[in-house]
Design a protein around this motif. Sequence first.
Motif, PDB file in Angstrom:
ATOM      1  N   ILE A  49       1.350   6.556  13.125  1.00 31.16           N
ATOM      2  CA  ILE A  49       1.761   5.189  13.421  1.00 31.16           C
ATOM      3  C   ILE A  49       1.162   4.284  12.349  1.00 31.16           C
ATOM      4  O   ILE A  49      -0.027   4.407  12.023  1.00 31.16           O
ATOM      5  N   LYS A  50       1.979   3.378  11.804  1.00 29.98           N
ATOM      6  CA  LYS A  50       1.519   2.483  10.741  1.00 29.98           C
ATOM      7  C   LYS A  50       1.568   1.036  11.234  1.00 29.98           C
ATOM      8  O   LYS A  50       2.524   0.635  11.909  1.00 29.98           O
ATOM      9  N   ILE A  51       0.540   0.285  10.882  1.00 31.65           N
ATOM     10  CA  ILE A  51       0.464  -1.121  11.289  1.00 31.65           C
ATOM     11  C   ILE A  51       0.223  -1.982  10.049  1.00 31.65           C
ATOM     12  O   ILE A  51      -0.698  -1.723   9.268  1.00 31.65           O
ATOM     13  N   SER A  52       1.058  -2.992   9.886  1.00 32.99           N
ATOM     14  CA  SER A  52       0.937  -3.889   8.742  1.00 32.99           C
ATOM     15  C   SER A  52       1.305  -5.309   9.185  1.00 32.99           C
ATOM     16  O   SER A  52       1.458  -5.572  10.388  1.00 32.99           O
ATOM     17  N   LYS A  53       1.461  -6.198   8.212  1.00 37.85           N
ATOM     18  CA  LYS A  53       1.875  -7.570   8.499  1.00 37.85           C
ATOM     19  C   LYS A  53       3.021  -7.949   7.574  1.00 37.85           C
ATOM     20  O   LYS A  53       3.182  -7.399   6.486  1.00 37.85           O
ATOM     21  N   THR A  54       3.808  -8.908   8.026  1.00 43.06           N
ATOM     22  CA  THR A  54       4.851  -9.433   7.161  1.00 43.06           C
ATOM     23  C   THR A  54       4.209 -10.224   6.025  1.00 43.06           C
ATOM     24  O   THR A  54       3.092 -10.716   6.140  1.00 43.06           O
ATOM     25  N   ALA A  55       4.938 -10.314   4.921  1.00 46.77           N
ATOM     26  CA  ALA A  55       4.433 -11.048   3.754  1.00 46.77           C
ATOM     27  C   ALA A  55       5.580 -11.825   3.137  1.00 46.77           C
ATOM     28  O   ALA A  55       6.754 -11.576   3.434  1.00 46.77           O
ATOM     29  N   SER A  56       5.267 -12.763   2.271  1.00 49.34           N
ATOM     30  CA  SER A  56       6.301 -13.562   1.619  1.00 49.34           C
ATOM     31  C   SER A  56       7.129 -12.680   0.686  1.00 49.34           C
ATOM     32  O   SER A  56       6.694 -11.609   0.251  1.00 49.34           O
ATOM     33  N   THR A  62       2.343  -5.243   0.879  1.00 47.48           N
ATOM     34  CA  THR A  62       2.383  -5.362   2.335  1.00 47.48           C
ATOM     35  C   THR A  62       0.958  -5.287   2.874  1.00 47.48           C
ATOM     36  O   THR A  62       0.290  -4.273   2.697  1.00 47.48           O
ATOM     37  N   PRO A  63       0.474  -6.336   3.532  1.00 49.47           N
ATOM     38  CA  PRO A  63      -0.898  -6.310   4.072  1.00 49.47           C
ATOM     39  C   PRO A  63      -1.037  -5.242   5.161  1.00 49.47           C
ATOM     40  O   PRO A  63      -0.249  -5.199   6.098  1.00 49.47           O
ATOM     41  N   LYS A  64      -2.042  -4.388   5.023  1.00 45.73           N
ATOM     42  CA  LYS A  64      -2.302  -3.341   6.019  1.00 45.73           C
ATOM     43  C   LYS A  64      -3.267  -3.865   7.079  1.00 45.73           C
ATOM     44  O   LYS A  64      -4.147  -4.674   6.782  1.00 45.73           O
ATOM     45  N   THR A  85      -6.826   6.857   9.277  1.00 49.30           N
ATOM     46  CA  THR A  85      -7.161   7.764   8.183  1.00 49.30           C
ATOM     47  C   THR A  85      -7.175   7.058   6.833  1.00 49.30           C
ATOM     48  O   THR A  85      -7.778   7.531   5.877  1.00 49.30           O
ATOM     49  N   GLU A  86      -6.470   5.962   6.752  1.00 49.97           N
ATOM     50  CA  GLU A  86      -6.499   5.066   5.595  1.00 49.97           C
ATOM     51  C   GLU A  86      -6.024   3.710   6.094  1.00 49.97           C
ATOM     52  O   GLU A  86      -5.577   3.584   7.234  1.00 49.97           O
ATOM     53  N   ALA A  87      -6.133   2.698   5.255  1.00 49.38           N
ATOM     54  CA  ALA A  87      -5.830   1.339   5.703  1.00 49.38           C
ATOM     55  C   ALA A  87      -4.442   1.247   6.331  1.00 49.38           C
ATOM     56  O   ALA A  87      -3.431   1.531   5.681  1.00 49.38           O
ATOM     57  N   GLY A  88      -4.401   0.896   7.611  1.00 44.53           N
ATOM     58  CA  GLY A  88      -3.136   0.693   8.305  1.00 44.53           C
ATOM     59  C   GLY A  88      -2.419   1.940   8.750  1.00 44.53           C
ATOM     60  O   GLY A  88      -1.334   1.863   9.329  1.00 44.53           O
ATOM     61  N   VAL A  89      -3.008   3.118   8.519  1.00 47.67           N
ATOM     62  CA  VAL A  89      -2.370   4.386   8.881  1.00 47.67           C
ATOM     63  C   VAL A  89      -3.189   5.082   9.958  1.00 47.67           C
ATOM     64  O   VAL A  89      -4.377   5.360   9.751  1.00 47.67           O
ATOM     65  N   PHE A 106      -0.182   1.976  23.445  1.00 46.14           N
ATOM     66  CA  PHE A 106      -1.183   0.919  23.609  1.00 46.14           C
ATOM     67  C   PHE A 106      -1.821   0.637  22.258  1.00 46.14           C
ATOM     68  O   PHE A 106      -2.322   1.560  21.603  1.00 46.14           O
ATOM     69  N   ILE A 107      -1.805  -0.620  21.832  1.00 43.43           N
ATOM     70  CA  ILE A 107      -2.430  -1.003  20.567  1.00 43.43           C
ATOM     71  C   ILE A 107      -3.259  -2.269  20.792  1.00 43.43           C
ATOM     72  O   ILE A 107      -2.776  -3.249  21.367  1.00 43.43           O
ATOM     73  N   ASN A 108      -4.497  -2.219  20.319  1.00 47.69           N
ATOM     74  CA  ASN A 108      -5.349  -3.411  20.293  1.00 47.69           C
ATOM     75  C   ASN A 108      -5.627  -3.709  18.830  1.00 47.69           C
ATOM     76  O   ASN A 108      -6.295  -2.928  18.146  1.00 47.69           O
ATOM     77  N   ALA A 109      -5.099  -4.827  18.352  1.00 55.13           N
ATOM     78  CA  ALA A 109      -5.244  -5.173  16.936  1.00 55.13           C
ATOM     79  C   ALA A 109      -5.504  -6.657  16.787  1.00 55.13           C
ATOM     80  O   ALA A 109      -4.767  -7.489  17.339  1.00 55.13           O
TER      81      ALA A 109
END
Length: 266
Positions: A49-56, A62-64, A85-89, A106-109
């Motif tokens: 599962i990958k978690i990031s943020k939207t960017a301009s 892509t911000p992790k 295991t690495e930023a956002g992964v 379930f995600i707490n971020a």
Amino acid sequence: MALISFLFVFSFVSCEDVVNLDLETGETKLVIDAEIIWKKGTAGNEQTIKISKTASYYSGSTPKVSGAQVRVENSNGDVFTFNETEAGVYKCTNFVPVIDMDYKLFINAEGQTYTAAEKLTSAAPINKIEQKIVPDFGGEDTIELTFYYSDPADEKNYYVTDYQSEFLIYPEYEITDDEFYNGNEISTRYSHEDMKAGNTVIITHRGVSKNFFNYWKLILEASSSNPFSVPPGNIRGNIVNNSDASNYALGYFRLCEADVKSYVVQ
């Protein structure tokens, strides 16, 4: 004659200018790429599962999102933890996929809690892949691949297929349902002007839920429009922010069985 040459050179140089449009930047959103995919012939225990943020548009990266707590629970109460295991992964190595079982994410971020629920959907296996030469819209010969699968009878089925190859920068997607083919053999065709002999095309054929099918249909329709139009950030998935409903995340938690075939173009 000299004036014409000068104007030609001026026009050519002008075309080299970079024009940056003043695009409107929307509110930053969390993006959760949560596909649990069980490839036929594998145990399906390794999932990501990958978690990031939207960017301009012009950010170039892509911000992790690091430091999140991620887990999935099934309807039996089994808990599967995804470790960063690495930023956002975030990876899990002991996942247990079961067809038609219900799972909850379930995600707490960053101080927010997100949840989503979905059922693991089966996929009809690919029976065969055929290749032939067909004329394209301009009358030129092009290679066309066709794969076949037997759709299960007496149930509604939805499929999402992607194609990956060295001639593609990004995967190309296609959606199919069995509205007119329920219980019959279904054929799906794929061609590309840059596909040639020697290329390897990887076909990933997923069984998906009706809700994800409809969600992905909207995504594909939006992405085929003008690239400078408003991005499909208003297309809501099934991920709910329990801390602040208005601050929803982008993405869709889906669980798919998939048949993956690698075909070498002749």
